[in-house]
Motif scaffolding. Structure first.
Motif, PDB file in Angstrom:
ATOM      1  N   MET A  10       0.827  -1.211   0.000  1.00  0.00           N
ATOM      2  CA  MET A  10       0.000   0.000   0.000  1.00  0.00           C
ATOM      3  C   MET A  10       0.858   1.258   0.000  1.00  0.00           C
ATOM      4  O   MET A  10       0.531   2.252  -0.648  1.00  0.00           O
ATOM      5  N   ILE A  11       1.969   1.206   0.733  1.00  0.00           N
ATOM      6  CA  ILE A  11       2.879   2.362   0.753  1.00  0.00           C
ATOM      7  C   ILE A  11       3.446   2.597  -0.646  1.00  0.00           C
ATOM      8  O   ILE A  11       3.490   3.728  -1.138  1.00  0.00           O
ATOM      9  N   ASN A  12       3.880   1.529  -1.293  1.00  0.00           N
ATOM     10  CA  ASN A  12       4.445   1.665  -2.640  1.00  0.00           C
ATOM     11  C   ASN A  12       3.396   2.095  -3.654  1.00  0.00           C
ATOM     12  O   ASN A  12       3.667   2.893  -4.554  1.00  0.00           O
ATOM     13  N   ALA A  13       2.157   1.547  -3.528  1.00  0.00           N
ATOM     14  CA  ALA A  13       1.100   1.904  -4.472  1.00  0.00           C
ATOM     15  C   ALA A  13       0.723   3.372  -4.336  1.00  0.00           C
ATOM     16  O   ALA A  13       0.470   4.058  -5.328  1.00  0.00           O
ATOM     17  N   SER A  14       0.673   3.866  -3.103  1.00  0.00           N
ATOM     18  CA  SER A  14       0.338   5.281  -2.885  1.00  0.00           C
ATOM     19  C   SER A  14       1.435   6.191  -3.419  1.00  0.00           C
ATOM     20  O   SER A  14       1.167   7.243  -3.996  1.00  0.00           O
ATOM     21  N   ALA A  15       2.696   5.789  -3.220  1.00  0.00           N
ATOM     22  CA  ALA A  15       3.806   6.610  -3.682  1.00  0.00           C
ATOM     23  C   ALA A  15       3.868   6.658  -5.204  1.00  0.00           C
ATOM     24  O   ALA A  15       4.151   7.695  -5.803  1.00  0.00           O
ATOM     25  N   ALA A  16       3.582   5.518  -5.850  1.00  0.00           N
ATOM     26  CA  ALA A  16       3.652   5.460  -7.316  1.00  0.00           C
ATOM     27  C   ALA A  16       2.321   5.775  -7.979  1.00  0.00           C
ATOM     28  O   ALA A  16       2.240   5.839  -9.205  1.00  0.00           O
ATOM     29  N   ASN A  17       1.270   5.966  -7.173  1.00  0.00           N
ATOM     30  CA  ASN A  17      -0.077   6.238  -7.688  1.00  0.00           C
ATOM     31  C   ASN A  17      -0.507   5.151  -8.682  1.00  0.00           C
ATOM     32  O   ASN A  17      -1.045   5.433  -9.751  1.00  0.00           O
ATOM     33  N   GLN A  18      -0.257   3.902  -8.302  1.00  0.00           N
ATOM     34  CA  GLN A  18      -0.577   2.767  -9.175  1.00  0.00           C
ATOM     35  C   GLN A  18      -1.118   1.643  -8.291  1.00  0.00           C
ATOM     36  O   GLN A  18      -0.364   0.863  -7.726  1.00  0.00           O
ATOM     37  N   LYS A  19      -2.436   1.546  -8.173  1.00  0.00           N
ATOM     38  CA  LYS A  19      -3.057   0.570  -7.294  1.00  0.00           C
ATOM     39  C   LYS A  19      -3.545  -0.632  -8.085  1.00  0.00           C
ATOM     40  O   LYS A  19      -4.044  -0.504  -9.199  1.00  0.00           O
ATOM     41  N   TYR A  20      -3.405  -1.788  -7.474  1.00  0.00           N
ATOM     42  CA  TYR A  20      -3.898  -3.012  -8.097  1.00  0.00           C
ATOM     43  C   TYR A  20      -5.384  -3.179  -7.793  1.00  0.00           C
ATOM     44  O   TYR A  20      -5.930  -2.566  -6.876  1.00  0.00           O
ATOM     45  N   LEU A  21      -6.041  -4.036  -8.564  1.00  0.00           N
ATOM     46  CA  LEU A  21      -7.453  -4.314  -8.357  1.00  0.00           C
ATOM     47  C   LEU A  21      -7.616  -5.388  -7.294  1.00  0.00           C
ATOM     48  O   LEU A  21      -6.952  -6.429  -7.337  1.00  0.00           O
ATOM     49  N   VAL A  22      -8.510  -5.144  -6.355  1.00  0.00           N
ATOM     50  CA  VAL A  22      -8.729  -6.083  -5.262  1.00  0.00           C
ATOM     51  C   VAL A  22      -9.236  -7.420  -5.792  1.00  0.00           C
ATOM     52  O   VAL A  22      -8.796  -8.490  -5.353  1.00  0.00           O
ATOM     53  N   SER A  23     -10.152  -7.384  -6.737  1.00  0.00           N
ATOM     54  CA  SER A  23     -10.743  -8.621  -7.246  1.00  0.00           C
ATOM     55  C   SER A  23      -9.704  -9.506  -7.923  1.00  0.00           C
ATOM     56  O   SER A  23      -9.743 -10.732  -7.792  1.00  0.00           O
ATOM     57  N   THR A  24      -8.755  -8.902  -8.648  1.00  0.00           N
ATOM     58  CA  THR A  24      -7.725  -9.710  -9.303  1.00  0.00           C
ATOM     59  C   THR A  24      -6.768 -10.314  -8.287  1.00  0.00           C
ATOM     60  O   THR A  24      -6.285 -11.448  -8.468  1.00  0.00           O
ATOM     61  N   LEU A  25      -6.486  -9.584  -7.205  1.00  0.00           N
ATOM     62  CA  LEU A  25      -5.612 -10.130  -6.162  1.00  0.00           C
ATOM     63  C   LEU A  25      -6.253 -11.347  -5.508  1.00  0.00           C
ATOM     64  O   LEU A  25      -5.587 -12.353  -5.247  1.00  0.00           O
ATOM     65  N   VAL A  56       2.953  -7.423  -3.712  1.00  0.00           N
ATOM     66  CA  VAL A  56       1.629  -7.950  -4.036  1.00  0.00           C
ATOM     67  C   VAL A  56       1.706  -9.446  -4.298  1.00  0.00           C
ATOM     68  O   VAL A  56       0.853 -10.226  -3.843  1.00  0.00           O
ATOM     69  N   TRP A  57       2.730  -9.870  -5.020  1.00  0.00           N
ATOM     70  CA  TRP A  57       2.905 -11.299  -5.265  1.00  0.00           C
ATOM     71  C   TRP A  57       3.180 -12.054  -3.968  1.00  0.00           C
ATOM     72  O   TRP A  57       2.711 -13.191  -3.788  1.00  0.00           O
ATOM     73  N   LEU A  58       3.938 -11.440  -3.067  1.00  0.00           N
ATOM     74  CA  LEU A  58       4.187 -12.073  -1.769  1.00  0.00           C
ATOM     75  C   LEU A  58       2.892 -12.217  -0.973  1.00  0.00           C
ATOM     76  O   LEU A  58       2.675 -13.230  -0.299  1.00  0.00           O
ATOM     77  N   ILE A  59       2.040 -11.194  -1.045  1.00  0.00           N
ATOM     78  CA  ILE A  59       0.743 -11.266  -0.351  1.00  0.00           C
ATOM     79  C   ILE A  59      -0.065 -12.444  -0.877  1.00  0.00           C
ATOM     80  O   ILE A  59      -0.621 -13.240  -0.107  1.00  0.00           O
ATOM     81  N   ALA A  60      -0.139 -12.564  -2.197  1.00  0.00           N
ATOM     82  CA  ALA A  60      -0.907 -13.650  -2.804  1.00  0.00           C
ATOM     83  C   ALA A  60      -0.345 -15.011  -2.402  1.00  0.00           C
ATOM     84  O   ALA A  60      -1.102 -15.937  -2.064  1.00  0.00           O
TER      85      ALA A  60
END
Length: 334
Positions: free
Chosen positions: A33-48, A256-260
Motif C-alpha cells: 500500500m505504501i508503494n502503491a500510494s507513492a507510485a499512484n498505481q493501485k492493483y485491483l482487489v478482485s484480481t488479487l 503484491v505477489w508475496l501477499i498472494a
C-alpha cells in the motif's frame, strides 16, 4: 521406524506457522500500500483475490500429486476424477464457505484501503468471539469458563497493545481518531468480515470433521475450486471493463505477489488447523502476530512508536490468554 508428532506438538507447530504467515502477510500488505500510494498505481482487489485462490489450488494440486499419487500426475488426475467428478453432490455444501471466503477477502482488502493497518488488526479480532459463538451453535462445542476467560483476556490484550495513554489527561485513546465516511465504511467492512470469517470457518470445520471424505487435500481442492469460480465471477462482474482496459496485473509489485503467495499458504495451514486442532486456535495465531508485526513494522516500515506501557501490558495479557486457552485442553480426535 516411523515417528509421529504428538497432538500437542502438532497444535503448537500449527500455531507457530500461522503466526509467522499472518505477520508476513500484514507486513507485505502494508508495504504494497505504501508503494502503491507513492507510485499512484493501485492493483485491483478482485484480481488479487483470484490470484491468491489460483496459487492456492495450484499448491494443493501439487501436494496431491506428491503425497497421494506418489509423484504420478496420471494417478492424481484419476483420484480427482473419482473423488470430485464422480461425487459432485458431496462437494456442493462447500460452495457456502467458499463464497463467504471470497467475500471476506474482498472486504478485508477494501477495509485496509479505508483504515490504517493497526485499526484493522484490532477491530478484526472480534472474529474470535464470532467464531466461538458459531462453534457453539453449529458444532455444539462446549466452551469452558477458562476458555471464555481467555477469549475476553485476548480481546483486552489486543486492544491494550493498540491504545495510547495520555499522562496529562489520564485518558486512553486509539491511534486513529477519524470521523470521515471512508473510515466508518472501513469499520463496517471489517465488521462484516468478522461475521463471514466466523461462520465460514466453523461451517467448513463441520464439513471437514463430519464429512465422508477421508482426504483433507481433496476437501481443500474442492473448496479452492469453488473459490476460484466465485473470485473469477467477481473479476468479471466488478472489474471486467477495467481489466480489459489496463490489464489484469496492473499495479502488481513483488509485495503484491508475496501477499498472494502467503495468503495461499495460509489457506492450506488453516485447513490443517481445522483438521488437527480447532477453528478458534487460528485466531490466537493472528492475535499473537499483531504484537510481532507492530514491532517489525516499526523497524522495517518506519511506523509510529509502539513501545508504550499499554503495548507491553497488552502483550503479556495475550501470552496469558494463549496459555489459558491451551492449558489442559484435549485435542479433537483425528
Amino acid at each position: 521406524m516411523q515417528i509421529k508428532a504428538s497432538p500437542s506438538v502438532t497444535r503448537y507447530g500449527l500455531l507457530l506457522l500461522l503466526t509467522i504467515q499472518n505477520t508476513a502477510t500484514v507486513l507485505c500488505m502494508r508495504a504494497s500500500m505504501i508503494n502503491a500510494s507513492a507510485a499512484n498505481q493501485k492493483y485491483l482487489v478482485s484480481t488479487l483475490v483470484l490470484t491468491m485462490e489460483t496459487i492456492k489450488i495450484t499448491l494443493i494440486t501439487a501436494l496431491i500429486v506428491v503425497t497421494e499419487s506418489n509423484f504420478s500426475v496420471i494417478e492424481a488426475a484419476k483420484l480427482l476424477y473419482k473423488e470430485i467428478l464422480c461425487r459432485p453432490l458431496e462437494a456442493l455444501p462447500l460452495a457456502v464457505p467458499s463464497f463467504l471466503y471470497v467475500v471476506q477477502d474482498n472486504l478485508i482488502i477494501y477495509a485496509l484501503s479505508c483504515v490504517d493497518a493497526t485499526t484493522y488488526q484490532v477491530t478484526y479480532q472480534a472474529r474470535i468471539l464470532t467464531t466461538a459463538l458459531f462453534a457453539r451453535i453449529l458444532l455444539n462445542q462446549v466452551i469452558s469458563v477458562q476458555r471464555w476467560l481467555s477469549l475476553l483476556l485476548l480481546m483486552s490484550g489486543v486492544i491494550l497493545t493498540q491504545v495510547h495513554f495520555h499522562q496529562e489527561s489520564g485518558d486512553l485513546s486509539f491511534r486513529s481518531n477519524k470521523d470521515d465516511a471512508t473510515y466508518w465504511l472501513g469499520l463496517l467492512a471489517i465488521g462484516c468480515a468478522t461475521m463471514t470469517s466466523g461462520f465460514a470457518g466453523v461451517y467448513n470445520e463441520k464439513i471437514i470433521k463430519n464429512g465422508q471424505q477421508p482426504l483433507l487435500l481433496i476437501r481443500s481442492f474442492q473448496l479452492s475450486l469453488f473459490c476460484v469460480f466465485f473470485a473469477l465471477m467477481g473479476v468479471v462482474i466488478k472489474d471486467g471493463a477495467v481489466v480489459i482496459r489496463q490489464g489484469y496485473f496492473h499495479g502488481y509489485t513483488p509485495f503484491v505477489w508475496l501477499i498472494a503467495a502467503m495468503q495461499a499458504v495460509g489457506g492450506i495451514l488453516v485447513a490443517g488447523t481445522m483438521k488437527y486442532a480447532d477453528n478458534i486456535l487460528k485466531t490466537f495465531a493472528t492475535a499473537n502476530s499483531i504484537a510481532l508485526s507492530c514491532v517489525l513494522s516499526h523497524f522495517l516500515l518506519g511506523d509510529d512508536d509502539t513501545f508504550t506501557p499499554t503495548f507491553l501490558i497488552g502483550t503479556c495479557v495475550i501470552i496469558l490468554a494463549t496459555f489459558l486457552y491451551s492449558a489442559n485442553s484435549v485435542p479433537p480426535k483425528n
